[in-house]
Design an enzyme around this catalytic site. Structure first.
Site, short mmCIF file in Angstrom:
data_model
loop_
_atom_site.label_atom_id
_atom_site.label_comp_id
_atom_site.label_asym_id
_atom_site.label_seq_id
_atom_site.Cartn_x
_atom_site.Cartn_y
_atom_site.Cartn_z
N LYS A 161 4.97 -10.39 9.12
CA LYS A 161 4.42 -9.36 10.02
C LYS A 161 2.89 -9.42 10.02
CE LYS A 161 3.99 -4.84 11.52
NZ LYS A 161 2.69 -4.55 10.98
N ASP A 162 2.30 -9.65 8.82
CA ASP A 162 0.84 -9.80 8.69
C ASP A 162 0.54 -11.28 8.50
OD1 ASP A 162 -0.09 -6.81 8.36
OD2 ASP A 162 1.71 -7.05 7.14
N MET B 120 0.85 -1.20 0.00
CA MET B 120 0.00 0.00 0.00
C MET B 120 0.88 1.25 0.00
SD MET B 120 -3.40 -0.89 2.12
CE MET B 120 -2.76 -0.60 3.74
N HIS C 122 9.51 -3.42 3.36
CA HIS C 122 9.08 -3.63 1.97
C HIS C 122 10.29 -3.92 1.07
CE1 HIS C 122 5.69 -0.82 3.34
NE2 HIS C 122 5.03 -1.89 2.95
P1 AMP Z 1 1.54 -2.97 3.49
O1 AMP Z 1 2.10 -1.93 2.57
O2 AMP Z 1 1.58 -2.59 4.93
O3 AMP Z 1 0.21 -3.50 3.01
O4 AMP Z 1 2.54 -4.20 3.41
C1 AMP Z 1 2.91 -4.76 2.17
C2 AMP Z 1 3.69 -6.02 2.43
O5 AMP Z 1 4.84 -5.72 3.22
C3 AMP Z 1 2.88 -7.07 3.22
O6 AMP Z 1 3.16 -8.35 2.69
C4 AMP Z 1 3.42 -6.92 4.62
O7 AMP Z 1 3.31 -8.09 5.39
C5 AMP Z 1 4.88 -6.59 4.33
N1 AMP Z 1 5.49 -5.92 5.47
C6 AMP Z 1 5.01 -4.85 6.17
N2 AMP Z 1 5.82 -4.55 7.20
C7 AMP Z 1 6.84 -5.46 7.16
C8 AMP Z 1 8.00 -5.70 7.96
N3 AMP Z 1 8.27 -4.96 9.03
N4 AMP Z 1 8.82 -6.72 7.62
C9 AMP Z 1 8.54 -7.50 6.55
N5 AMP Z 1 7.48 -7.33 5.75
C10 AMP Z 1 6.63 -6.32 6.06
#
Ligand code: AMP
Length: 276
Positions: free
Chosen positions: A146-147, A26, A33
């Site tokens: 993390k998710d 996102m 990321h």
């Molecule tokens: P988001 O932009 O928050 O939707 O996250 C995009 C992707 O990045 C998802 O697969 C998350 O699980 C991953 N992500 C977010 N934070 C972390 C982190 N601290 N370490 C590893 N992957 C992450």
């Protein structure tokens, strides 16, 4: 680096690539990321990042409108990380008026943990990921532990609906002091940023206790809760669950996820550790 804003352009440029890894995000990119992008590169010669703040995974009460959208610096970070292509459509490109909503509901996995506190969230996550998978047709799609519930649900969706995609699990990246990296960390005030450390501290304390031989999860949960309650941080849940079924476990006899969701000020944070 190619930047596509429409489905048609995305599809056309994807056709020019052979093996492709996708990193759905996102935006508001951080080192977590970037670590996904690095893992993605190990699996395929081409890497695509999608940057899309997906409206259907936010409840009306949540932070959709204020979610950070620093697209200029996100594109610069992708370019610097050697990303081949970014897909960054506007919402109306993916959710077109007159096209019915179709959702994937994996209720056995989405009714617990995050799903209980964010009703409808995982329907939105599955909807956008199914659309991205169909538009982009990646060979690999990388997601962060993390998710972990999201990762489990998307793995189940790919399996159940036979998407020809391999889901790649990537470890959680943390700040040097232990806080799990998150785009939402930037909402934290300096004081809240310090208090937020109680979440990872609690999880590490639970892990340490397990390593000393304690396997009853009610004891581990109490240990995790202690530093969080001391900081007067509001707990949504602290749980110990099976990584496949997401059901609560009473004794750690195999891989078990210790998971926390808590609100530090107005910011809701999640974190987890796998033990056993
Ligand atoms: P988001 O932009 O928050 O939707 O996250 C995009 C992707 O990045 C998802 O697969 C998350 O699980 C991953 N992500 C977010 N934070 C972390 C982190 N601290 N370490 C590893 N992957 C992450």
């Amino acid at each position: 680096m190619i930047v596509a804003r429409t489905v048609a352009e995305c599809r056309a440029r994807r056709k020019e690539m052979r093996k492709l890894s996708l990193v759905p995000t996102m935006g508001a990119l951080h080192a977590g990321h970037i670590s996904l992008i690095e893992t993605a590169r190990k699996h395929a010669s081409r890497v695509m990042v999608s940057i899309f703040v997906n409206p259907t995974q936010f409840a009306p009460t949540e932070d959709f409108s204020k979610y950070p959208r620093p697209i200029g610096s996100d594109l610069a970070m992708c370019e610097a990380a050697g990303v081949d292509m970014v897909f960054n459509p506007p919402p109306e490109e993916l959710y077109r008026p007159g096209v019915p909503d179709i959702v994937v509901d994996i209720s056995s996995l989405s009714g617990v943990l995050e799903g209980k506190h964010r009703p409808g969230h995982f329907k939105g996550v599955c909807q956008i990921c199914a659309k991205l998978f169909n538009i982009i047709r990646p060979d690999f799609a990388c997601f962060g532990q993390k998710d972990f519930q999201q990762l489990r649900i998307l793995t189940a969706m790919v399996e159940a609906l036979d998407f020809p995609i391999k889901i790649v699990e990537c470890p959680t990246l943390r700040e040097p002091d232990g806080l799990a990296m998150s785009s939402r960390n930037q909402y934290l005030t300096a004081d809240d940023r310090q208090r937020a450390l109680c979440i990872s501290r609690g999880l590490f304390a639970g892990e340490a206790e397990f390593k000393q031989g304690i396997t009853q999860t009610n004891r581990l949960i109490a240990t995790i809760q202690k530093p969080i309650l001391e900081q007067h941080v509001n707990i949504d849940y602290v749980a110990a669950v099976d990584p496949i079924t997401l059901k609560n476990v009473e004794l750690v006899i195999g891989p078990t996820v210790l998971a926390v969701a808590a609100r530090v000020g107005n910011t809701r944070l999640i974190d987890n550790l796998v033990i056993g």
